[in-house]
Design a protein around this motif. Structure first.
Motif, PDB file in Angstrom:
ATOM      1  N   LEU A 213     106.361   7.585  88.586  1.00 14.25           N
ATOM      2  CA  LEU A 213     107.378   6.847  89.327  1.00 14.25           C
ATOM      3  C   LEU A 213     108.746   7.168  88.743  1.00 14.25           C
ATOM      4  N   VAL A 214     109.598   7.778  89.556  1.00 18.34           N
ATOM      5  CA  VAL A 214     110.913   8.239  89.104  1.00 18.34           C
ATOM      6  C   VAL A 214     112.013   7.231  89.417  1.00 18.34           C
ATOM      7  N   ALA A 215     111.976   6.649  90.616  1.00 18.15           N
ATOM      8  CA  ALA A 215     113.097   5.801  91.029  1.00 18.15           C
ATOM      9  C   ALA A 215     112.686   4.853  92.146  1.00 18.15           C
TER      10      ALA A 215
ATOM     11  N   ASP B  33     116.104  16.572  92.326  1.00 12.95           N
ATOM     12  CA  ASP B  33     115.018  17.535  92.131  1.00 12.95           C
ATOM     13  C   ASP B  33     113.837  16.907  91.401  1.00 12.95           C
ATOM     14  N   GLU B  34     114.060  15.746  90.785  1.00 13.36           N
ATOM     15  CA  GLU B  34     112.967  15.055  90.094  1.00 13.36           C
ATOM     16  C   GLU B  34     111.960  14.478  91.077  1.00 13.36           C
ATOM     17  N   ILE B  35     112.402  14.240  92.312  1.00 11.66           N
ATOM     18  CA  ILE B  35     111.574  13.552  93.307  1.00 11.66           C
ATOM     19  C   ILE B  35     110.874  14.569  94.201  1.00 11.66           C
ATOM     20  N   ASP B  36     109.539  14.528  94.183  1.00  9.86           N
ATOM     21  CA  ASP B  36     108.730  15.422  95.019  1.00  9.86           C
ATOM     22  C   ASP B  36     108.189  14.721  96.257  1.00  9.86           C
ATOM     23  N   ALA B  37     108.043  13.404  96.167  1.00  5.35           N
ATOM     24  CA  ALA B  37     107.437  12.647  97.262  1.00  5.35           C
ATOM     25  C   ALA B  37     108.057  11.265  97.333  1.00  5.35           C
ATOM     26  N   VAL B  38     108.071  10.693  98.530  1.00  6.83           N
ATOM     27  CA  VAL B  38     108.610   9.353  98.720  1.00  6.83           C
ATOM     28  C   VAL B  38     107.592   8.485  99.450  1.00  6.83           C
ATOM     29  N   VAL B  39     107.671   7.190  99.174  1.00  2.35           N
ATOM     30  CA  VAL B  39     106.908   6.193  99.925  1.00  2.35           C
ATOM     31  C   VAL B  39     107.924   5.340 100.671  1.00  2.35           C
ATOM     32  N   VAL B  40     107.834   5.310 101.986  1.00  4.43           N
ATOM     33  CA  VAL B  40     108.813   4.607 102.818  1.00  4.43           C
ATOM     34  C   VAL B  40     108.267   3.226 103.165  1.00  4.43           C
TER      35      VAL B  40
ATOM     36  N   CYS C 210     109.329   8.502  94.478  1.00  4.93           N
ATOM     37  CA  CYS C 210     110.379   7.500  94.683  1.00  4.93           C
ATOM     38  C   CYS C 210     109.924   6.531  95.772  1.00  4.93           C
ATOM     39  N   ILE C 211     110.089   5.242  95.522  1.00  4.22           N
ATOM     40  CA  ILE C 211     109.742   4.215  96.509  1.00  4.22           C
ATOM     41  C   ILE C 211     111.018   3.785  97.232  1.00  4.22           C
ATOM     42  N   ILE C 212     111.045   3.957  98.542  1.00  2.00           N
ATOM     43  CA  ILE C 212     112.217   3.567  99.338  1.00  2.00           C
ATOM     44  C   ILE C 212     111.919   2.232 100.000  1.00  2.00           C
ATOM     45  N   GLY C 213     112.449   1.175  99.396  1.00  4.47           N
ATOM     46  CA  GLY C 213     112.166  -0.191  99.826  1.00  4.47           C
ATOM     47  C   GLY C 213     111.493  -0.941  98.702  1.00  4.47           C
ATOM     48  N   SER C 214     112.170  -1.949  98.142  1.00  7.31           N
ATOM     49  CA  SER C 214     111.683  -2.613  96.930  1.00  7.31           C
ATOM     50  C   SER C 214     111.163  -4.021  97.191  1.00  7.31           C
ATOM     51  N   GLY C 215     110.646  -4.255  98.390  1.00 10.48           N
ATOM     52  CA  GLY C 215     110.062  -5.552  98.719  1.00 10.48           C
ATOM     53  C   GLY C 215     108.636  -5.668  98.233  1.00 10.48           C
ATOM     54  N   ARG C 216     107.861  -6.556  98.866  1.00  7.20           N
ATOM     55  CA  ARG C 216     106.504  -6.844  98.383  1.00  7.20           C
ATOM     56  C   ARG C 216     105.590  -5.629  98.422  1.00  7.20           C
ATOM     57  N   ALA C 217     105.514  -4.974  99.577  1.00  4.44           N
ATOM     58  CA  ALA C 217     104.648  -3.805  99.687  1.00  4.44           C
ATOM     59  C   ALA C 217     105.171  -2.649  98.839  1.00  4.44           C
ATOM     60  N   GLY C 218     106.487  -2.513  98.776  1.00  3.40           N
ATOM     61  CA  GLY C 218     107.071  -1.464  97.952  1.00  3.40           C
ATOM     62  C   GLY C 218     106.679  -1.603  96.498  1.00  3.40           C
ATOM     63  N   MET C 219     106.644  -2.834  96.006  1.00  4.72           N
ATOM     64  CA  MET C 219     106.292  -3.063  94.610  1.00  4.72           C
ATOM     65  C   MET C 219     104.812  -2.805  94.332  1.00  4.72           C
ATOM     66  N   ILE C 220     103.958  -3.008  95.329  1.00  5.24           N
ATOM     67  CA  ILE C 220     102.539  -2.658  95.148  1.00  5.24           C
ATOM     68  C   ILE C 220     102.407  -1.163  94.891  1.00  5.24           C
ATOM     69  N   HIS C 221     103.039  -0.366  95.744  1.00  2.00           N
ATOM     70  CA  HIS C 221     103.006   1.086  95.553  1.00  2.00           C
ATOM     71  C   HIS C 221     103.663   1.478  94.237  1.00  2.00           C
TER      72      HIS C 221
ATOM     73  N   LEU D 182     103.964  -0.170  91.397  1.00  2.00           N
ATOM     74  CA  LEU D 182     103.098  -0.456  90.254  1.00  2.00           C
ATOM     75  C   LEU D 182     101.964   0.549  90.149  1.00  2.00           C
ATOM     76  N   ASN D 183     101.426   0.954  91.295  1.00  4.30           N
ATOM     77  CA  ASN D 183     100.368   1.969  91.277  1.00  4.30           C
ATOM     78  C   ASN D 183     100.871   3.280  90.685  1.00  4.30           C
ATOM     79  N   PHE D 184     102.000   3.752  91.191  1.00  2.81           N
ATOM     80  CA  PHE D 184     102.522   5.043  90.727  1.00  2.81           C
ATOM     81  C   PHE D 184     103.077   4.956  89.300  1.00  2.81           C
ATOM     82  N   ARG D 185     103.449   3.777  88.877  1.00  2.00           N
ATOM     83  CA  ARG D 185     103.953   3.611  87.515  1.00  2.00           C
ATOM     84  C   ARG D 185     102.842   3.759  86.490  1.00  2.00           C
ATOM     85  N   LYS D 186     101.626   3.272  86.836  1.00  2.00           N
ATOM     86  CA  LYS D 186     100.590   3.192  85.804  1.00  2.00           C
ATOM     87  C   LYS D 186      99.238   3.814  86.157  1.00  2.00           C
ATOM     88  N   ASN D 187      98.892   3.866  87.449  1.00  2.00           N
ATOM     89  CA  ASN D 187      97.478   4.068  87.787  1.00  2.00           C
ATOM     90  C   ASN D 187      97.135   5.273  88.644  1.00  2.00           C
ATOM     91  N   VAL D 188      98.124   6.032  89.083  1.00  2.00           N
ATOM     92  CA  VAL D 188      97.847   7.187  89.942  1.00  2.00           C
ATOM     93  C   VAL D 188      97.927   8.462  89.110  1.00  2.00           C
TER      94      VAL D 188
END
Length: 337
Positions: free
Chosen positions: A32-34, A66-73, A8-19, A21-27
């Motif tokens: 990417l859950v939420a 329970d779907e979320i195991d890790a977050v990016v702040v 889950c990405i906490i913060g949907s600004g510029r840097a948040g969207m970089i992360h 997109l990575n977790f959505r397709k390339n990691v």
């Protein structure tokens, strides 16, 4: 442990969207859950563009899943401490963007919370994952320029700061928002912590901030001595207009290493108007691959149960230098760490 981690990405600004997109397709081994953002329009648009369904307006609700195991702040710095501690207490692994927090006490509370709850903590100094920076580190360790005696690192951004960044009580200023990466770069290449700093700063390009935020600065120079008696120089600026500029010079007893250039590509056009060459216009372009490598490493650290290459101590030391630098600017003195 399951082999496909929900992120889950906490913060949907510029840097948040970089992360995101990575977790959505390339990691690998991550999904990417939420997304989380208190602005529903921003959160809704982010999930739509990413092709996912779930968003939250309150990070506390996301941490119950329970779907979320890790977050990016990836929120304004002033909120990092509370979010990361809550995430750790909910059993979520954390990649926290720089700056880690507002002060050393908050950093220590973050470190303690992640250790107490046995979750990974990685700090977002993505330059350590950039191929050129990695090669420079290898050159240093091989002794190709002798003993390193000085590192000079600069970061200058083209855009005007977001309004909340003018308030040093919320952002800690450009030393934190722009130069945290340079601070970590100096520590990494010199292999030591800061011993003393002297900084000067001024507001030359952001007149709209002067009346309400007289302590805001858009240009800063910081000189430093390290615990191994090596030297460091940091040059930071915002709203420079000409492009995104990130360069490093590593001076040794037998040579020098240069990293970075102002230009985005090697294309050079010559015509009757003269010479022209594209200028780097964004950190998102320059460090795109480094962000991906950083995100991949975060997931690997969790699955392989290994310590992240950039840990809480690295984040805390950078915050310590930011606060010392801001104190030096205010008092006009050398500050010992």
């Amino acid at each position: 442990m399951k082999r496909n981690l929900g992120v889950c990405i906490i913060g949907s600004g510029r840097a948040g969207m970089i992360h995101a997109l990575n977790f959505r397709k390339n990691v690998p081994n991550a999904n990417l859950v939420a997304m989380v953002d208190p602005n529903e329009k921003v959160a809704r648009e982010a999930t739509y563009s990413l092709g996912i369904d779930k968003y939250y307006l309150d990070y506390k609700e996301a941490l119950k899943s329970d779907e979320i195991d890790a977050v990016v702040v990836v929120t304004p710095t002033v909120y990092h401490r509370d979010i990361v501690v809550a995430a750790a207490e909910a059993g979520k692994h954390v990649l926290c963007e720089k700056p880690m927090a507002m002060n050393e006490k908050e950093c220590e509370e973050i470190i303690q919370a992640t250790e107490n709850n046995n979750v990974k903590l990685q700090i977002g100094f993505m330059r350590r994952f950039n191929e050129s920076f990695i090669q420079a580190k290898e050159e240093i360790e091989s002794g190709s320029i002798g003993d390193v005696v000085m590192v000079r690192s600069l970061t200058r951004g083209p855009s005007t700061p977001q309004p909340w960044m003018y308030d040093l009580k919320k952002s800690n200023g450009p030393l934190a928002e722009v130069n945290s990466h340079d601070i970590d770069t100096l520590r990494w290449f010199l292999g030591a912590d800061f011993e003393s700093v002297y900084a000067i700063a001024g507001n030359y390009r952001c007149p709209e901030a002067k009346e309400e935020y007289p302590d805001f600065y858009d240009n800063v120079v910081l000189n430093a001595r390290f615990t191994n008696q090596k030297q460091g120089i940091i040059d930071g600026a915002v709203s420079v207009k000409y492009g995104y500029d990130s360069r490093v010079e590593i001076l040794g007893t037998e040579g020098v290493i240069f990293i970075g250039q102002v230009h985005e590509k090697t294309v050079l056009t010559a015509n009757k108007k003269g010479l022209s060459r594209p200028v780097m216009n964004s950190w998102r372009s320059l460090y795109k691959d480094a962000y991906l490598a950083e995100d991949i490493h975060f997931i690997e650290s969790i699955l392989e149960d290994k310590k992240p290459k950039v840990c809480g101590y690295d984040g805390k030391e950078a915050v310590k230098v930011v606060n010392a630098g801001n104190r030096s600017i205010k008092e006009g003195n050398v500050v010992l760490l």
